[in-house]
Design a protein around this motif. Sequence first.
Motif, PDB file in Angstrom:
ATOM      1  N   ASP A 168       0.823  -1.214   0.000  1.00  0.00           N
ATOM      2  CA  ASP A 168       0.000   0.000   0.000  1.00  0.00           C
ATOM      3  C   ASP A 168       0.857   1.264   0.000  1.00  0.00           C
ATOM      4  O   ASP A 168       0.450   2.300  -0.541  1.00  0.00           O
ATOM      5  CB  ASP A 168      -0.932   0.017   1.211  1.00  0.00           C
ATOM      6  CG  ASP A 168      -2.123  -0.916   1.025  1.00  0.00           C
ATOM      7  OD1 ASP A 168      -2.345  -1.352  -0.118  1.00  0.00           O
ATOM      8  OD2 ASP A 168      -2.818  -1.201   2.011  1.00  0.00           O
ATOM      9  N   ILE A 169       2.044   1.172   0.580  1.00  0.00           N
ATOM     10  CA  ILE A 169       2.932   2.337   0.649  1.00  0.00           C
ATOM     11  C   ILE A 169       3.352   2.782  -0.752  1.00  0.00           C
ATOM     12  O   ILE A 169       3.607   3.970  -0.997  1.00  0.00           O
ATOM     13  CB  ILE A 169       4.176   2.009   1.503  1.00  0.00           C
ATOM     14  CG1 ILE A 169       3.751   1.605   2.914  1.00  0.00           C
ATOM     15  CG2 ILE A 169       5.154   3.178   1.548  1.00  0.00           C
ATOM     16  CD1 ILE A 169       4.879   1.100   3.778  1.00  0.00           C
ATOM     17  N   LEU A 170       3.406   1.839  -1.694  1.00  0.00           N
ATOM     18  CA  LEU A 170       3.884   2.146  -3.041  1.00  0.00           C
ATOM     19  C   LEU A 170       2.795   2.696  -3.958  1.00  0.00           C
ATOM     20  O   LEU A 170       3.100   3.151  -5.063  1.00  0.00           O
ATOM     21  CB  LEU A 170       4.472   0.877  -3.684  1.00  0.00           C
ATOM     22  CG  LEU A 170       5.770   0.344  -3.090  1.00  0.00           C
ATOM     23  CD1 LEU A 170       6.138  -0.964  -3.766  1.00  0.00           C
ATOM     24  CD2 LEU A 170       6.895   1.355  -3.265  1.00  0.00           C
ATOM     25  N   LYS A 171       1.558   2.633  -3.540  1.00  0.00           N
ATOM     26  CA  LYS A 171       0.459   3.007  -4.439  1.00  0.00           C
ATOM     27  C   LYS A 171       0.558   4.445  -4.919  1.00  0.00           C
ATOM     28  O   LYS A 171       0.237   4.757  -6.073  1.00  0.00           O
ATOM     29  CB  LYS A 171      -0.881   2.736  -3.765  1.00  0.00           C
ATOM     30  CG  LYS A 171      -1.199   1.245  -3.648  1.00  0.00           C
ATOM     31  CD  LYS A 171      -2.577   0.995  -3.068  1.00  0.00           C
ATOM     32  CE  LYS A 171      -2.885  -0.496  -3.028  1.00  0.00           C
ATOM     33  NZ  LYS A 171      -4.214  -0.781  -2.433  1.00  0.00           N
ATOM     34  N   GLU A 172       1.009   5.352  -4.047  1.00  0.00           N
ATOM     35  CA  GLU A 172       1.159   6.747  -4.457  1.00  0.00           C
ATOM     36  C   GLU A 172       2.232   6.886  -5.528  1.00  0.00           C
ATOM     37  O   GLU A 172       2.062   7.621  -6.508  1.00  0.00           O
ATOM     38  CB  GLU A 172       1.493   7.616  -3.251  1.00  0.00           C
ATOM     39  CG  GLU A 172       1.562   9.108  -3.578  1.00  0.00           C
ATOM     40  CD  GLU A 172       1.817   9.968  -2.349  1.00  0.00           C
ATOM     41  OE1 GLU A 172       2.205  11.132  -2.526  1.00  0.00           O
ATOM     42  OE2 GLU A 172       1.645   9.461  -1.218  1.00  0.00           O
ATOM     43  N   GLU A 173       3.353   6.176  -5.355  1.00  0.00           N
ATOM     44  CA  GLU A 173       4.417   6.214  -6.365  1.00  0.00           C
ATOM     45  C   GLU A 173       3.933   5.622  -7.686  1.00  0.00           C
ATOM     46  O   GLU A 173       4.260   6.132  -8.760  1.00  0.00           O
ATOM     47  CB  GLU A 173       5.648   5.446  -5.871  1.00  0.00           C
ATOM     48  CG  GLU A 173       6.414   6.119  -4.746  1.00  0.00           C
ATOM     49  CD  GLU A 173       7.131   7.385  -5.193  1.00  0.00           C
ATOM     50  OE1 GLU A 173       7.268   7.611  -6.419  1.00  0.00           O
ATOM     51  OE2 GLU A 173       7.543   8.158  -4.313  1.00  0.00           O
ATOM     52  N   ILE A 174       3.170   4.558  -7.616  1.00  0.00           N
ATOM     53  CA  ILE A 174       2.640   3.925  -8.824  1.00  0.00           C
ATOM     54  C   ILE A 174       1.725   4.887  -9.571  1.00  0.00           C
ATOM     55  O   ILE A 174       1.792   5.015 -10.803  1.00  0.00           O
ATOM     56  CB  ILE A 174       1.894   2.621  -8.469  1.00  0.00           C
ATOM     57  CG1 ILE A 174       2.899   1.567  -7.999  1.00  0.00           C
ATOM     58  CG2 ILE A 174       1.095   2.104  -9.662  1.00  0.00           C
ATOM     59  CD1 ILE A 174       2.264   0.313  -7.433  1.00  0.00           C
TER      60      ILE A 174
END
Length: 252
Positions: free
Chosen positions: A196-202
Amino acid sequence: MAFKIAVAGKGGTGKTTLCSLIIRQLIKVGKKPVFAVDADANANLNEALGMEIEGSIADILVQINNRVEPLPAGMTKDKFLEYKVHHSLAEGDDVDLLVMGGPEGAGCYCFANNLLRGYVAELSNNYPYMVMDNEAGLEHLSRRTTENIDVLFVTSDSSARGIRSAGRVRELVESLQLDIKKMYLVVSRVNVSNFDILKEEIAKTGLELIGTMPLDEQVMEFDLLSKPLIDLPDNSPVVAVVDDILKQAAIL
């Protein structure tokens, strides 16, 4: 004309694994024969496919430029090169493989890339599907090796740095106006607990996330034992993921 699939991304993000499993699924559903292209200077797609190769485009260039093998009487250098490239094509029951190989000298393989682009265009016309495993990084895009592609899968590991690198692939494709009809993001080695932490970067990449590939113990075991990844069983988690990815992309 072949339906052309390519895989790009930085090193260590599972490009070759994804390519070999795409080929596996295409063969499984009868979309064969497949024309596989290993455009990575550090070629190992043949190992993932369980195929032996006799040479690469780069090897052939070295032999001809160093006059290791004389030109046959009455044959031009270009025609002899074409003959040698066709002879280097590794042929299997359901998949044939063309390998670019490493630099032909002083760290440059621009000429090999130019040749690869031409031969890929010519040979792919003989197959319903083509799958290309690209070298790590972005150089293949600027050299336009990866062009006229129906679907480009951009791979990343599950790190913010990797995701940002995948975003730069999209930016370069758009800035060069490459003929790539669809682009998708595939993230490998995913740990569900912190994804979930990576969703913004994605979201910042502008790429559609089409699938996540988990750590698969069978893949690690096959690599350790030098077993072809194309022989992974149907119950392998990554096989199931790749099958779903291809269905979402309307390839299967």
